[in-house]
Design a protein around this motif. Structure first.
Motif, PDB file in Angstrom:
ATOM      1  N   ILE A   1      51.503 -29.328  72.006  1.00 53.81           N
ATOM      2  CA  ILE A   1      52.305 -28.103  71.981  1.00 53.81           C
ATOM      3  C   ILE A   1      53.708 -28.394  71.477  1.00 53.81           C
ATOM      4  N   LEU A   2      54.304 -29.482  71.963  1.00 50.38           N
ATOM      5  CA  LEU A   2      55.662 -29.838  71.533  1.00 50.38           C
ATOM      6  C   LEU A   2      55.707 -30.240  70.068  1.00 50.38           C
ATOM      7  N   LEU A   3      54.845 -31.168  69.660  1.00 51.26           N
ATOM      8  CA  LEU A   3      54.904 -31.662  68.287  1.00 51.26           C
ATOM      9  C   LEU A   3      54.562 -30.576  67.273  1.00 51.26           C
ATOM     10  N   ASP A   4      53.815 -29.559  67.704  1.00 56.84           N
ATOM     11  CA  ASP A   4      53.489 -28.439  66.829  1.00 56.84           C
ATOM     12  C   ASP A   4      54.735 -27.683  66.396  1.00 56.84           C
ATOM     13  N   VAL A   5      55.748 -27.616  67.265  1.00 58.16           N
ATOM     14  CA  VAL A   5      56.934 -26.805  66.974  1.00 58.16           C
ATOM     15  C   VAL A   5      58.209 -27.621  66.838  1.00 58.16           C
TER      16      VAL A   5
ATOM     17  N   VAL B   1      63.493 -33.500  74.644  1.00 54.82           N
ATOM     18  CA  VAL B   1      62.244 -32.776  74.924  1.00 54.82           C
ATOM     19  C   VAL B   1      61.166 -33.784  75.276  1.00 54.82           C
ATOM     20  N   LEU B   2      60.270 -33.380  76.192  1.00 57.00           N
ATOM     21  CA  LEU B   2      59.165 -34.243  76.602  1.00 57.00           C
ATOM     22  C   LEU B   2      57.862 -33.452  76.557  1.00 57.00           C
ATOM     23  N   GLY B   3      56.857 -34.016  75.895  1.00 60.05           N
ATOM     24  CA  GLY B   3      55.521 -33.419  75.883  1.00 60.05           C
ATOM     25  C   GLY B   3      54.560 -34.343  76.597  1.00 60.05           C
ATOM     26  N   TYR B   4      53.887 -33.818  77.619  1.00 62.52           N
ATOM     27  CA  TYR B   4      53.003 -34.654  78.419  1.00 62.52           C
ATOM     28  C   TYR B   4      51.555 -34.224  78.240  1.00 62.52           C
ATOM     29  N   SER B   5      50.701 -35.149  77.791  1.00 65.57           N
ATOM     30  CA  SER B   5      49.270 -34.893  77.623  1.00 65.57           C
ATOM     31  C   SER B   5      49.064 -33.659  76.729  1.00 65.57           C
TER      32      SER B   5
END
Length: 302
Positions: free
Chosen positions: A174-178, A165-169
């Motif tokens: 949003i990614l780290l929240d879930v 998984v990749l979360g950008y800016s």
């Protein structure tokens, strides 16, 4: 005869409990209630201003030589749009992208074509209100969107040898929240141009002055979540990032206790991951990681 005053456990006369006069107690309660309401109103105001949505302009990986599948799926009462590109090999590594602000599927079409050429499957989706997805972006809606989209990503890639998984800016929050709730869990996470916390990002981007930041709730405390992360983590940040300062990436690398690597770029802009002039440079360290599952050595001092 007068009665003796009660004694405390030290043998000394006990003092009567002090109490606020009723009027003062009521005023204090009213003040606390007003502060709570004001804090919530401030958060809603910042939340509305934080999301810069954009319309999709129908550019697809297909137009760049990468066969793609357009998807629609429900998230609550909203309809999200996504794009899936399967690598030639069905068991190729697969990446789910949580994109940034002011972005949509079309912005990521060149990236999906690049990943396809590198033998990596990719899944990108638009949050509520972004691109052609319906609804309104809120922290609550985006949390639901993220979990729903990840489930569709896993369903689309049942034979992938590894899932990332990749979360950008914006997508980093949003990614780290879930991330801790995603099942089956990915084998690794990538954070590009991520912020240390939503509160710090609001100050960095000028949405609130520093003296007011303490009043904001912090729904995306990335540093706290990275500190608890168990899976391998790759961080990428540019020293000259004018949107999210490089110090945010340094902090995330500093607090991480999991296996991690900070990749430092010297001169890439904030949107390097999707910018045609810079995307090859941004993805150069990411693609070998996805192919090998080897993080490599940190490229910057902590």
């Amino acid at each position: 005869m007068p009665s003796n005053p009660p004694l405390n456990n030290l043998g000394k006369p006990a003092r009567a409990a002090s109490r606020l006069p009723p009027a003062r107690a009521a005023a204090l309660l009213a003040l606390l209630a007003a502060a709570a309401v004001g804090r919530q109103l401030l958060f809603r105001s910042v939340e509305r201003a934080a999301f810069n949505t954009c319309a999709d302009n129908a550019i697809t990986p297909e137009q760049m030589g990468a066969p793609s599948v357009s998807l629609k799926f429900a998230s609550g009462d909203r309809t999200l749009h996504g794009c899936f590109v399967q690598a030639t090999a069905p068991d190729a590594p697969a990446l789910c992208v949580f994109h940034g602000n002011s972005e949509c599927l079309s912005d990521w079409a060149p990236v999906q074509a690049l990943l396809h050429a590198a033998g990596i499957s990719s899944f990108v989706f638009d949050y509520s209100g972004y691109g052609s997805s319906t609804g309104r972006p809120t922290v609550r809606n985006l949390r639901e969107d993220a979990k729903t989209a990840y489930a569709h990503f896993r369903a689309a890639t049942p034979r992938a040898v590894r899932h990332y998984v990749l979360g950008y800016s914006l997508g980093s929050g949003i990614l780290l929240d879930v991330l801790h709730r995603l099942q089956p869990a990915p084998v690794g996470a990538i954070i590009g141009a991520g912020f240390s916390s939503a509160r710090a990002a609001a100050v960095a981007t000028g949405r609130v002055p520093g003296w007011m930041a303490w009043m904001l709730p912090d729904p995306w405390d990335n540093a706290a979540r990275v500190c608890r992360l168990k899976m391998p983590l790759m961080l990428l940040h540019s020293r000259i990032d004018a949107t999210i300062p490089y110090s945010h990436g340094q902090k995330l690398a500093r607090v991480a206790r999991c296996a991690n690597r900070l990749v430092t770029f010297e001169d890439l802009p904030h949107n390097a991951a999707t910018n045609p002039d810079w995307l090859a440079a941004f993805w150069a360290p990411v693609i070998p990681y996805l192919r090998s599952d080897e993080l490599g050595e940190p490229t910057a001092a902590r």
